[in-house]
Design a protein around this motif. Structure first.
Motif, PDB file in Angstrom:
ATOM      1  N   ALA A  49      26.284 -56.079 -24.286  1.00  0.00           N
ATOM      2  CA  ALA A  49      25.459 -54.840 -22.633  1.00  0.00           C
ATOM      3  C   ALA A  49      26.513 -53.335 -22.958  1.00  0.00           C
ATOM      4  CB  ALA A  49      25.172 -55.114 -21.647  1.00  0.00           C
ATOM      5  N   TRP A  55      26.123 -44.012 -21.653  1.00  0.00           N
ATOM      6  CA  TRP A  55      24.634 -43.767 -21.742  1.00  0.00           C
ATOM      7  C   TRP A  55      25.169 -43.344 -23.138  1.00  0.00           C
ATOM      8  CZ3 TRP A  55      20.818 -44.888 -19.130  1.00  0.00           C
ATOM      9  CH2 TRP A  55      20.659 -45.060 -17.672  1.00  0.00           C
ATOM     10  N   ARG A  72      16.828 -55.261 -22.988  1.00  0.00           N
ATOM     11  CA  ARG A  72      16.052 -54.697 -21.958  1.00  0.00           C
ATOM     12  C   ARG A  72      16.956 -53.683 -22.473  1.00  0.00           C
ATOM     13  NH1 ARG A  72      17.536 -58.398 -17.478  1.00  0.00           N
ATOM     14  NH2 ARG A  72      19.342 -57.579 -17.035  1.00  0.00           N
ATOM     15  N   ARG A  74      17.294 -49.272 -20.919  1.00  0.00           N
ATOM     16  CA  ARG A  74      17.054 -47.959 -20.122  1.00  0.00           C
ATOM     17  C   ARG A  74      17.469 -47.192 -20.575  1.00  0.00           C
ATOM     18  NH1 ARG A  74      19.303 -47.680 -14.463  1.00  0.00           N
ATOM     19  NH2 ARG A  74      18.582 -45.700 -14.312  1.00  0.00           N
ATOM     20  N   ALA A  81      14.357 -50.563 -16.625  1.00  0.00           N
ATOM     21  CA  ALA A  81      14.837 -51.093 -17.450  1.00  0.00           C
ATOM     22  C   ALA A  81      13.538 -51.180 -18.650  1.00  0.00           C
ATOM     23  CB  ALA A  81      15.766 -51.668 -18.364  1.00  0.00           C
ATOM     24  N   ARG A  99      20.263 -47.032 -22.508  1.00  0.00           N
ATOM     25  CA  ARG A  99      21.790 -47.575 -22.295  1.00  0.00           C
ATOM     26  C   ARG A  99      20.908 -48.988 -22.751  1.00  0.00           C
ATOM     27  NH1 ARG A  99      25.887 -48.604 -18.323  1.00  0.00           N
ATOM     28  NH2 ARG A  99      24.588 -50.913 -18.418  1.00  0.00           N
ATOM     29  N   ASP A 101      20.719 -52.945 -21.481  1.00  0.00           N
ATOM     30  CA  ASP A 101      21.665 -52.619 -20.146  1.00  0.00           C
ATOM     31  C   ASP A 101      21.790 -54.601 -20.086  1.00  0.00           C
ATOM     32  OD1 ASP A 101      21.277 -51.246 -17.902  1.00  0.00           O
ATOM     33  OD2 ASP A 101      19.071 -51.882 -16.454  1.00  0.00           O
ATOM     34  N   TRP A 102      21.231 -55.217 -20.930  1.00  0.00           N
ATOM     35  CA  TRP A 102      21.018 -56.652 -21.353  1.00  0.00           C
ATOM     36  C   TRP A 102      20.410 -56.995 -22.666  1.00  0.00           C
ATOM     37  CZ3 TRP A 102      16.670 -59.875 -22.061  1.00  0.00           C
ATOM     38  CH2 TRP A 102      17.376 -61.356 -22.145  1.00  0.00           C
TER      39      TRP A 102
END
Lengths: 118, 118
Positions: A49, A55, A72, A74, A81, A99, A101-102
Motif C-alpha cells: 500500500a 499521496w 482499495r 483512496r 476508499a 493513494r 490504501d490496501w
C-alpha cells in the motif's frame, strides 16, 4: 526413418500475466509502452500500500484498471476508499491526490495503468 | 425498534466486464476514454472476425490486449496468425495492415484497445 515434420511455431505474444508470481516483498512495475505523452505500465502488488500519509500527486492523468486481485484506492477529496475488483477502472485527473490504501495479500493484484497528458 | 444503521455505500466503479453477456450477433465497442490523440475502448467479440479480404489500415497506432476469450490476429506481413489468449498484448504500428481471423465462439472475447498517435 523420416525426418521430423517441422512444427510451425507461431509468434509467442507478450503476456500481462507472465511472471506474476504468488507473492513479492516489493511492488513490481513493468513498462509495456512508452511514447511521448503516453506510458502504459503493469503494476503487480501483493499486500503493498502507499506509505502512511503519502499521496500521489501526478502531473499526468492516469487511466487505471485492476485486472486481477483486489485493491482499495483512496482519493483525498473523497471520504471513503473505492474498492476495485477485476475489471474496475478509474480515470485519475492530473494532480488529483490519491493513494492505495490496501491491496490483497492472498493473491497478486495486477494493475494496468495508462499515463497520459491530461 | 431501532432505526436501521445506514450503510456506507462506496462509489461503484465502472467495470470492464460489466454487460459482457454470453453471446451477441454483433461485435460491441465501448469507448472508455477519449482525449486528443488517445482513445481507450473495449471491444467484445463472440465469434466475429474481419470480413474476408478486409484489412485494418489505421492512421493511429494501437496497443491492444485480450482480457478474456481467445482470438487470432493476423498481420499482412506475417505468414501466420498470432493466437491471443487472456493477457496477450500487441502493439500495432500505424498503417500496419492486420485483421482478426477468428474469435472464440463459446465465450466472449474482451479486448482493451489503446489507440494513440504513433
Amino acid at each position: 526413418m523420416t525426418a521430423a515434420v517441422p512444427l510451425e511455431v507461431g509468434l509467442v505474444p507478450d503476456n500481462l500475466f507472465a511472471a506474476v508470481t504468488a507473492a513479492s516483498a516489493e511492488e513490481r512495475l513493468t513498462e509495456l509502452l512508452s511514447r511521448p505523452g503516453l506510458r502504459i505500465e503493469k503494476i503487480v502488488s501483493t499486500g503493498q500500500a502507499s506509505p502512511v500519509g503519502f499521496w500521489y500527486d501526478q502531473p499526468q492523468a492516469e487511466w487505471v484498471v485492476v485486472l486481477r486481485g483486489q485493491a482499495r484506492l483512496r482519493f483525498e477529496d473523497e471520504a471513503q476508499a473505492r474498492v476495485l475488483a477485476p475489471g474496475d477502472y478509474v480515470d485519475i485527473a492530473p494532480h488529483r491526490r490519491h493513494r492505495v490504501d490496501w491491496t490483497a495479500t492472498d493473491e497478486p493484484t495486477v494493475w494496468l495503468a495508462v499515463h497520459y497528458r491530461g
